[in-house]
Design a protein around this motif. Structure first.
Motif, PDB file in Angstrom:
ATOM      1  N   GLU A  85      -0.785   4.214  -9.086  1.00  0.00           N
ATOM      2  CA  GLU A  85      -1.499   5.781  -9.309  1.00  0.00           C
ATOM      3  C   GLU A  85      -1.228   6.711  -8.393  1.00  0.00           C
ATOM      4  OE1 GLU A  85      -5.120   5.745 -11.465  1.00  0.00           O
ATOM      5  OE2 GLU A  85      -4.622   3.716 -12.640  1.00  0.00           O
ATOM      6  N   ARG A  86      -0.769   7.650  -8.549  1.00  0.00           N
ATOM      7  CA  ARG A  86      -0.790   8.891  -7.504  1.00  0.00           C
ATOM      8  C   ARG A  86       0.211   8.539  -6.162  1.00  0.00           C
ATOM      9  NH1 ARG A  86      -6.681   8.995  -8.128  1.00  0.00           N
ATOM     10  NH2 ARG A  86      -7.056   9.704  -9.972  1.00  0.00           N
ATOM     11  N   GLY A  87       1.086   7.662  -6.650  1.00  0.00           N
ATOM     12  CA  GLY A  87       1.897   7.193  -5.547  1.00  0.00           C
ATOM     13  C   GLY A  87       1.382   6.401  -4.455  1.00  0.00           C
ATOM     14  N   LYS A  88       0.276   5.650  -4.805  1.00  0.00           N
ATOM     15  CA  LYS A  88      -0.355   4.955  -4.069  1.00  0.00           C
ATOM     16  C   LYS A  88      -0.030   3.434  -4.031  1.00  0.00           C
ATOM     17  CE  LYS A  88      -3.649   7.822  -2.449  1.00  0.00           C
ATOM     18  NZ  LYS A  88      -3.805   8.039  -1.072  1.00  0.00           N
ATOM     19  N   GLY A  89       1.094   2.886  -3.217  1.00  0.00           N
ATOM     20  CA  GLY A  89       1.511   1.598  -3.448  1.00  0.00           C
ATOM     21  C   GLY A  89       2.536   1.439  -4.530  1.00  0.00           C
TER      22      GLY A  89
ATOM     23  N   GLN B 165       0.925  -1.262   0.028  1.00  0.00           N
ATOM     24  CA  GLN B 165       0.086   0.053  -0.080  1.00  0.00           C
ATOM     25  C   GLN B 165       0.851   1.253   0.064  1.00  0.00           C
ATOM     26  OE1 GLN B 165      -1.957  -1.296   3.402  1.00  0.00           O
ATOM     27  NE2 GLN B 165      -3.624  -1.717   2.413  1.00  0.00           N
ATOM     28  N   GLY B 166       2.205   1.058   0.119  1.00  0.00           N
ATOM     29  CA  GLY B 166       2.965   2.308   0.070  1.00  0.00           C
ATOM     30  C   GLY B 166       3.596   2.846   1.383  1.00  0.00           C
ATOM     31  N   GLY B 167       3.792   3.863   1.547  1.00  0.00           N
ATOM     32  CA  GLY B 167       4.106   4.617   2.762  1.00  0.00           C
ATOM     33  C   GLY B 167       5.974   4.327   2.914  1.00  0.00           C
ATOM     34  N   CYS B 168       6.585   4.028   1.782  1.00  0.00           N
ATOM     35  CA  CYS B 168       7.969   4.091   1.930  1.00  0.00           C
ATOM     36  C   CYS B 168       8.793   5.012   1.106  1.00  0.00           C
ATOM     37  CB  CYS B 168       8.582   2.815   1.475  1.00  0.00           C
ATOM     38  SG  CYS B 168      10.147   2.616   1.597  1.00  0.00           S
ATOM     39  N   ALA B 169       9.454   5.806   1.532  1.00  0.00           N
ATOM     40  CA  ALA B 169      10.006   7.021   0.879  1.00  0.00           C
ATOM     41  C   ALA B 169      11.186   6.572  -0.361  1.00  0.00           C
ATOM     42  CB  ALA B 169      10.628   8.074   1.706  1.00  0.00           C
ATOM     43  N   THR B 170      11.587   5.679  -0.363  1.00  0.00           N
ATOM     44  CA  THR B 170      12.691   5.027  -1.141  1.00  0.00           C
ATOM     45  C   THR B 170      12.263   3.785  -2.159  1.00  0.00           C
ATOM     46  OG1 THR B 170      13.425   3.177   0.409  1.00  0.00           O
ATOM     47  CG2 THR B 170      14.521   5.472   0.587  1.00  0.00           C
ATOM     48  N   HIS B 171      12.830   4.050  -3.245  1.00  0.00           N
ATOM     49  CA  HIS B 171      12.615   2.929  -4.126  1.00  0.00           C
ATOM     50  C   HIS B 171      13.453   1.544  -3.968  1.00  0.00           C
ATOM     51  CE1 HIS B 171      11.714   1.780  -8.398  1.00  0.00           C
ATOM     52  NE2 HIS B 171      12.989   1.191  -8.579  1.00  0.00           N
TER      53      HIS B 171
END
Length: 149
Positions: free
Chosen positions: A133-137, A95-101
């Motif tokens: 999309e839109r940085g979500k996950g 679901q995302g929530g991490c600033a790094t690749h």
């Protein structure tokens, strides 16, 4: 990195009676890696693939699930296993929530962590990350070699 074509195809001749795709959701907890390994083994056992292929797939999904649990603020993750053009494609979506690749890193001898993506990179024909999309996950995927499935 752009994900390859996802058109499911059977892993091997004679496996057409078994769905070429398996999907499941897990809570983003440490026990999720174990559950994912068991699900991969069960699905691949029904496909009558080699023990080595099952072991490799279990290791890869374990690393991808662990990264999603440890390095994101996700509460759940989704896993997809697909037979794609003679390869096994494993996807783990968080679901995302991490600033790094996610990238492989060089762990030192004394490090207890940090080798997961290096293992994935070594075992897979290719792997990559597709951001939502839109940085979500994001979805981290790996395609295992055709000779192992």
């Amino acid at each position: 990195m752009i994900a390859p074509d996802l058109t499911p195809t059977p892993l091997a001749p004679g496996s057409t009676g078994i769905p070429p795709r398996e999907a499941f959701h897990l809570p983003a907890e440490r026990a999720a890696a174990s559950d994912a390994r068991h699900r991969v083994r069960a699905w691949l056992s029904r496909k009558d693939v080699s023990e080595d292929a099952r072991d490799t797939a279990q290791l890869v999904i374990s690393e991808l699930v662990t990264n999603a649990v440890v390095h994101t603020s996700s509460t759940s993750i989704s896993c997809v296993l697909q037979a794609v053009r003679g390869q096994l494609r494993i996807e783990v979506r968080d679901q995302g929530g991490c600033a790094t690749h996610p990238v492989p890193r060089d762990a030192t001898m004394g490090d207890e962590h940090g080798r997961g993506l290096l293992l994935v990179e070594t075992l897979a024909d290719t792997w990559g990350v597709v951001h939502g999309e839109r940085g979500k996950g994001r979805t981290v995927w790996a395609a295992l070699p055709a000779h192992s499935v």
